[in-house]
Scaffold this motif. Structure first.
Motif, PDB file in Angstrom:
ATOM      1  N   PRO A 113       0.794  -1.026   0.194  1.00 54.59           N
ATOM      2  CA  PRO A 113      -0.224   0.060  -0.329  1.00 54.59           C
ATOM      3  C   PRO A 113       0.572   1.266  -0.333  1.00 54.59           C
ATOM      4  N   GLY A 114       0.171   2.570  -0.820  1.00 52.05           N
ATOM      5  CA  GLY A 114       0.963   3.153  -0.938  1.00 52.05           C
ATOM      6  C   GLY A 114       1.343   4.408   0.181  1.00 52.05           C
ATOM      7  N   GLU A 115       0.433   4.066   1.212  1.00 55.79           N
ATOM      8  CA  GLU A 115       0.252   4.631   2.006  1.00 55.79           C
ATOM      9  C   GLU A 115       1.801   4.719   3.559  1.00 55.79           C
ATOM     10  N   TYR A 116       2.524   3.070   3.174  1.00 61.07           N
ATOM     11  CA  TYR A 116       3.302   3.039   3.880  1.00 61.07           C
ATOM     12  C   TYR A 116       4.349   3.305   2.943  1.00 61.07           C
ATOM     13  N   ALA A 117       4.914   4.138   2.008  1.00 62.59           N
ATOM     14  CA  ALA A 117       5.730   5.000   1.482  1.00 62.59           C
ATOM     15  C   ALA A 117       7.206   5.289   2.253  1.00 62.59           C
ATOM     16  N   TYR A 118       7.656   5.482   1.939  1.00 58.13           N
ATOM     17  CA  TYR A 118       9.083   6.770   3.043  1.00 58.13           C
ATOM     18  C   TYR A 118       9.440   7.422   1.797  1.00 58.13           C
ATOM     19  N   PRO A 119       9.027   9.076   1.973  1.00 60.34           N
ATOM     20  CA  PRO A 119       9.703   9.774   1.641  1.00 60.34           C
ATOM     21  C   PRO A 119       9.406  10.274   0.377  1.00 60.34           C
ATOM     22  N   GLU A 120      10.634   9.554   0.213  1.00 59.08           N
ATOM     23  CA  GLU A 120      11.569   9.502  -2.058  1.00 59.08           C
ATOM     24  C   GLU A 120      11.220   8.644  -2.726  1.00 59.08           C
ATOM     25  N   GLN A 121      10.252   7.557  -1.804  1.00 52.85           N
ATOM     26  CA  GLN A 121      10.010   6.421  -2.688  1.00 52.85           C
ATOM     27  C   GLN A 121       8.281   6.734  -3.616  1.00 52.85           C
ATOM     28  N   THR A 122       8.753   5.842  -4.535  1.00 55.27           N
ATOM     29  CA  THR A 122       7.638   6.036  -5.533  1.00 55.27           C
ATOM     30  C   THR A 122       6.419   5.468  -5.372  1.00 55.27           C
ATOM     31  N   VAL A 124       3.025   3.751  -7.588  1.00 55.20           N
ATOM     32  CA  VAL A 124       2.640   3.605  -9.140  1.00 55.20           C
ATOM     33  C   VAL A 124       1.447   2.915  -9.114  1.00 55.20           C
ATOM     34  N   SER A 125       0.472   2.718  -9.955  1.00 56.58           N
ATOM     35  CA  SER A 125      -0.422   2.387  -9.698  1.00 56.58           C
ATOM     36  C   SER A 125      -0.763   1.311 -11.129  1.00 56.58           C
ATOM     37  N   GLU A 126       0.338   1.689 -11.686  1.00 55.34           N
ATOM     38  CA  GLU A 126       0.665   0.254 -13.279  1.00 55.34           C
ATOM     39  C   GLU A 126       1.601   0.080 -13.621  1.00 55.34           C
ATOM     40  N   VAL A 127       2.005  -0.766 -13.776  1.00 58.53           N
ATOM     41  CA  VAL A 127       3.432  -1.505 -14.461  1.00 58.53           C
ATOM     42  C   VAL A 127       4.372  -1.317 -15.065  1.00 58.53           C
ATOM     43  N   LYS A 128       3.920  -0.141 -16.008  1.00 58.74           N
ATOM     44  CA  LYS A 128       4.799   0.184 -16.847  1.00 58.74           C
ATOM     45  C   LYS A 128       4.223   2.155 -17.101  1.00 58.74           C
ATOM     46  N   LEU A 139       9.691  -7.326 -11.910  1.00 56.99           N
ATOM     47  CA  LEU A 139       9.853  -8.047 -11.466  1.00 56.99           C
ATOM     48  C   LEU A 139       8.734  -7.775  -9.704  1.00 56.99           C
ATOM     49  N   PHE A 140       7.394  -8.784  -9.492  1.00 51.03           N
ATOM     50  CA  PHE A 140       6.818  -8.041  -8.482  1.00 51.03           C
ATOM     51  C   PHE A 140       7.263  -8.636  -6.993  1.00 51.03           C
ATOM     52  N   ILE A 141       7.486  -8.178  -6.341  1.00 51.07           N
ATOM     53  CA  ILE A 141       8.380  -8.659  -4.769  1.00 51.07           C
ATOM     54  C   ILE A 141       7.116  -8.748  -3.837  1.00 51.07           C
ATOM     55  N   ASP A 162      14.413   1.867  -1.920  1.00 51.48           N
ATOM     56  CA  ASP A 162      14.643   2.412  -3.097  1.00 51.48           C
ATOM     57  C   ASP A 162      13.390   2.163  -3.985  1.00 51.48           C
ATOM     58  N   LEU A 163      12.579   1.431  -3.895  1.00 44.18           N
ATOM     59  CA  LEU A 163      12.308   0.389  -4.948  1.00 44.18           C
ATOM     60  C   LEU A 163      11.106   1.095  -5.172  1.00 44.18           C
ATOM     61  N   PRO A 164      10.081   0.917  -6.300  1.00 42.77           N
ATOM     62  CA  PRO A 164       8.688   1.379  -6.572  1.00 42.77           C
ATOM     63  C   PRO A 164       8.033   1.045  -6.277  1.00 42.77           C
ATOM     64  N   LEU A 165       6.600   1.032  -4.883  1.00 44.63           N
ATOM     65  CA  LEU A 165       5.868   0.398  -4.924  1.00 44.63           C
ATOM     66  C   LEU A 165       4.493   0.171  -5.732  1.00 44.63           C
TER      67      LEU A 165
END
Length: 252
Positions: A113-122, A124-128, A139-141, A162-165
């Motif tokens: 969930p994006g609400e847990y992202a760190y301040p500089e973390q991207t 996204v809602s789409e794969v590309k 690569l889905f983690i 540092d990885l996009p969510l």
């Protein structure tokens, strides 16, 4: 039929081998299949089929999660050939797992969930999305455990920050008709993978995994029931629906 062991089968055998005592799962007296962990009379292994997919999945599993018969993460590995699984460690991340995440052939996404992202973390809602390398293989983690365990894994794994969510909205969840927990984003691991496949454009594979999950749930319920002379026609219908979906997907 090829029923070779996949990544989660191998991780299960490893985790079982290092256990000091048997895992006390509900229905521990059942005689279970060693691969699908369902009661042997409701085993789904003969229905298992691998799909053709351009996606890779990495399951980071909380300690004994891989031992739980109720775990749905194994369903992803049942169908998606390029699936990897490792047990999470707070102090020492697996080197092979880190190498996979850092492999330049992949564009990693942490599904969270994006609400847990760190301040500089991207987020996204789409794969590309714009700004990320769409030429790389997704690569889905996935953090596989209870919701509390997943939060712990995310917060205490700096290599994920540092990885996009990849974050799914409640509208996306509702659109696909998946079952929800007490909060909108609390889905089973396999259900989240359905959304990831859908987001990547693999709608046929998403539908196949969704049916495979339904069969797993239905077989699990039969395994828990003490009724005798059960009518398993519903299991047969789901199994046939899954096979038909796999055939239809392979023909596209």
């Amino acid at each position: 039929m090829n029923l070779e062991q996949h990544a989660i089968h191998k991780l299960y055998q490893y985790r079982k081998a290092i256990s000091t005592r048997p895992y006390g799962a509900r229905g521990k007296k059942l005689i279970r299949c060693e691969q699908c962990l369902l009661a042997q009379q409701y085993c789904t292994c003969q229905s298992r089929r691998q799909l053709v997919s351009d996606n890779t999945f990495l399951l980071i599993m909380y300690d004994d999660e891989v031992l739980k018969p109720s775990n749905s993460g194994r369903l992803i590995a049942d169908l998606i050939p390029d699936t990897h699984a490792y047990i999470w460690s707070r102090t020492q991340a697996n080197r092979k797992m880190l190498a996979l995440i850092q492999d330049p052939r992949y564009q990693p996404f942490v599904i969270f969930p994006g609400e847990y992202a760190y301040p500089e973390q991207t987020v996204v809602s789409e794969v590309k999305p714009t700004g990320l390398d769409s030429a790389k293989k997704p690569l889905f983690i996935m953090l596989d455990g209870s919701w509390r365990e997943a939060i712990k894994m995310f917060r205490k794994s700096p290599y994920l920050h540092d990885l996009p969510l990849l974050s799914f909205t409640p509208e996306t969840v509702a659109k696909y008709g998946l079952r929800k927990g007490s909060r909108e984003f609390q889905l089973g691991t396999a259900e989240v993978a359905v959304l990831a496949l859908e987001a990547s454009g693999e709608k046929g594979n998403a539908e196949a995994l969704s049916i495979w999950f339904e069969l797993f749930i239905a077989s699990s319920m039969f395994s828990r029931s003490r009724q005798s002379n059960k009518d398993i026609s519903s299991l047969n219908r789901l199994s046939e629906a899954f096979k038909q979906q796999v055939r239809a997907t392979s023909e596209v």
